[in-house]
Write an enzyme that holds these catalytic residues in place. Structure first.
Site, PDB file in Angstrom:
ATOM      1  NE  ARG A   1       4.067   6.482   1.687  1.00  0.00           N
ATOM      2  CZ  ARG A   1       4.331   5.249   2.086  1.00  0.00           C
ATOM      3  NH1 ARG A   1       4.727   4.344   1.216  1.00  0.00           N
ATOM      4  NH2 ARG A   1       4.195   4.927   3.346  1.00  0.00           N
TER       5      ARG A   1
ATOM      6  CG  ASN B   1       8.282  -2.234   0.191  1.00  0.00           C
ATOM      7  OD1 ASN B   1       7.776  -2.379   1.313  1.00  0.00           O
ATOM      8  ND2 ASN B   1       8.882  -1.114  -0.185  1.00  0.00           N
TER       9      ASN B   1
ATOM     10  CD  GLU C   1      10.796  -7.849   5.438  1.00  0.00           C
ATOM     11  OE1 GLU C   1      11.231  -8.894   5.963  1.00  0.00           O
ATOM     12  OE2 GLU C   1      10.369  -6.884   6.086  1.00  0.00           O
TER      13      GLU C   1
ATOM     14  NE  ARG D   1      10.681   5.766   8.249  1.00  0.00           N
ATOM     15  CZ  ARG D   1       9.647   5.596   7.417  1.00  0.00           C
ATOM     16  NH1 ARG D   1       9.667   4.608   6.533  1.00  0.00           N
ATOM     17  NH2 ARG D   1       8.618   6.416   7.472  1.00  0.00           N
TER      18      ARG D   1
ATOM     19  CB  ALA E   1       1.584   0.129   6.189  1.00  0.00           C
TER      20      ALA E   1
ATOM     21  N   PRO F   1       0.788  -1.221   0.000  1.00  0.00           N
ATOM     22  CG  PRO F   1      -0.123  -1.101   2.135  1.00  0.00           C
ATOM     23  CD  PRO F   1       0.530  -2.056   1.182  1.00  0.00           C
ATOM     24  CG  ASN F   2      -0.141   4.373   1.348  1.00  0.00           C
ATOM     25  OD1 ASN F   2      -1.109   4.961   0.860  1.00  0.00           O
ATOM     26  ND2 ASN F   2      -0.186   3.833   2.546  1.00  0.00           N
TER      27      ASN F   2
ATOM     28  CE1 TYR G   1       9.038   4.756   2.818  1.00  0.00           C
ATOM     29  CE2 TYR G   1       7.553   6.641   2.859  1.00  0.00           C
ATOM     30  CZ  TYR G   1       8.021   5.468   3.420  1.00  0.00           C
ATOM     31  OH  TYR G   1       7.482   5.010   4.597  1.00  0.00           O
TER      32      TYR G   1
ATOM     33  CG  HIS H   1      11.220  -2.606   4.208  1.00  0.00           C
ATOM     34  ND1 HIS H   1       9.853  -2.568   4.174  1.00  0.00           N
ATOM     35  CD2 HIS H   1      11.556  -3.783   4.788  1.00  0.00           C
ATOM     36  CE1 HIS H   1       9.375  -3.677   4.723  1.00  0.00           C
ATOM     37  NE2 HIS H   1      10.391  -4.424   5.102  1.00  0.00           N
TER      38      HIS H   1
HETATM   39  C1  DQA Z   1       8.338   0.826   3.663  1.00  0.00           C
HETATM   40  C2  DQA Z   1       8.470   1.034   5.174  1.00  0.00           C
HETATM   41  C3  DQA Z   1       7.119   0.859   5.867  1.00  0.00           C
HETATM   42  O1  DQA Z   1       7.262   1.048   7.259  1.00  0.00           O
HETATM   43  C4  DQA Z   1       6.123   1.858   5.341  1.00  0.00           C
HETATM   44  O2  DQA Z   1       4.859   1.652   5.917  1.00  0.00           O
HETATM   45  C5  DQA Z   1       6.050   1.871   3.852  1.00  0.00           C
HETATM   46  C6  DQA Z   1       7.256   1.689   3.065  1.00  0.00           C
HETATM   47  C7  DQA Z   1       9.642   1.145   2.923  1.00  0.00           C
HETATM   48  O3  DQA Z   1       9.739   0.748   1.764  1.00  0.00           O
HETATM   49  O4  DQA Z   1      10.537   1.787   3.471  1.00  0.00           O
HETATM   50  O5  DQA Z   1       4.984   2.106   3.286  1.00  0.00           O
HETATM   51  O6  DQA Z   1       8.035  -0.548   3.435  1.00  0.00           O
END
Ligand code: DQA
Length: 143
Positions: free
Chosen positions: A17, A73, A97, A106, A76, A9-10, A22, A99
């Site tokens: 964003r 990825n 995995e 963080r 959240a 998501p997002n 990011y 990120h």
């Molecule tokens: C994320 C880190 C997560 O905590 C966050 O909710 C994201 C992006 C990252 O790519 O750094 O949406 O997965």
């Protein structure tokens, strides 16, 4: 060889964003880079993004028997989703995995991943470049 790349998501909002966290690359740019790197590595890359937990679970189930590796990825959902974890447990292929940000630098709620102990490997904090690193690593693992 086929590798499925799942964006949670997002991540469809990348570029706009929180770019200070990011980065400026859009998801379309990241996917295009992955597809072109895949071509040079002899890997077919399928990309998928959803803001919905169930849709991600469905996609992982469809990958069962249909791909040689998964790069995910979960965004959240990393920190909350038992359902995505359980779906990944179905697969017997390498799972990376990833990120964009270093989740351990963080907020405390981001330090816990429900995926990391079942993933083959985790990569965090390399920004958009991390996706290419993950695909290179996947390619080596599969050879
Ligand atoms: C994320 C880190 C997560 O905590 C966050 O909710 C994201 C992006 C990252 O790519 O750094 O949406 O997965």
């Amino acid at each position: 060889m086929k590798v499925l790349v799942i964006h949670g998501p997002n991540l469809n909002m990348l570029g706009r964003r929180e770019p200070e966290i990011y980065g400026k690359a859009t998801l379309a740019e990241i996917n295009a880079q992955l597809e072109s790197l895949g071509t040079s590595l002899g890997i077919r890359v399928e990309t998928f993004q959803s803001n919905h937990e169930g849709a991600i679970v469905d996609k992982i189930q469809q990958a069962f028997g249909n791909c040689n590796g998964v790069i995910i990825n979960p965004a959240a959902y990393t920190h909350t989703s038992v359902a995505i974890r359980d779906a990944l447990l179905l697969l017997d292929v390498p799972i990376i995995e990833i990120h964009l940000s270093n989740i351990y630098k963080r907020e405390a709620f981001r330090h816990k991943s429900l995926i990391s102990d079942i993933a083959t490997a985790q990569l965090a904090g390399f920004g958009a470049m991390g996706y290419q690193m993950a695909l290179e690593a996947m390619s080596r693992m599969l050879r």
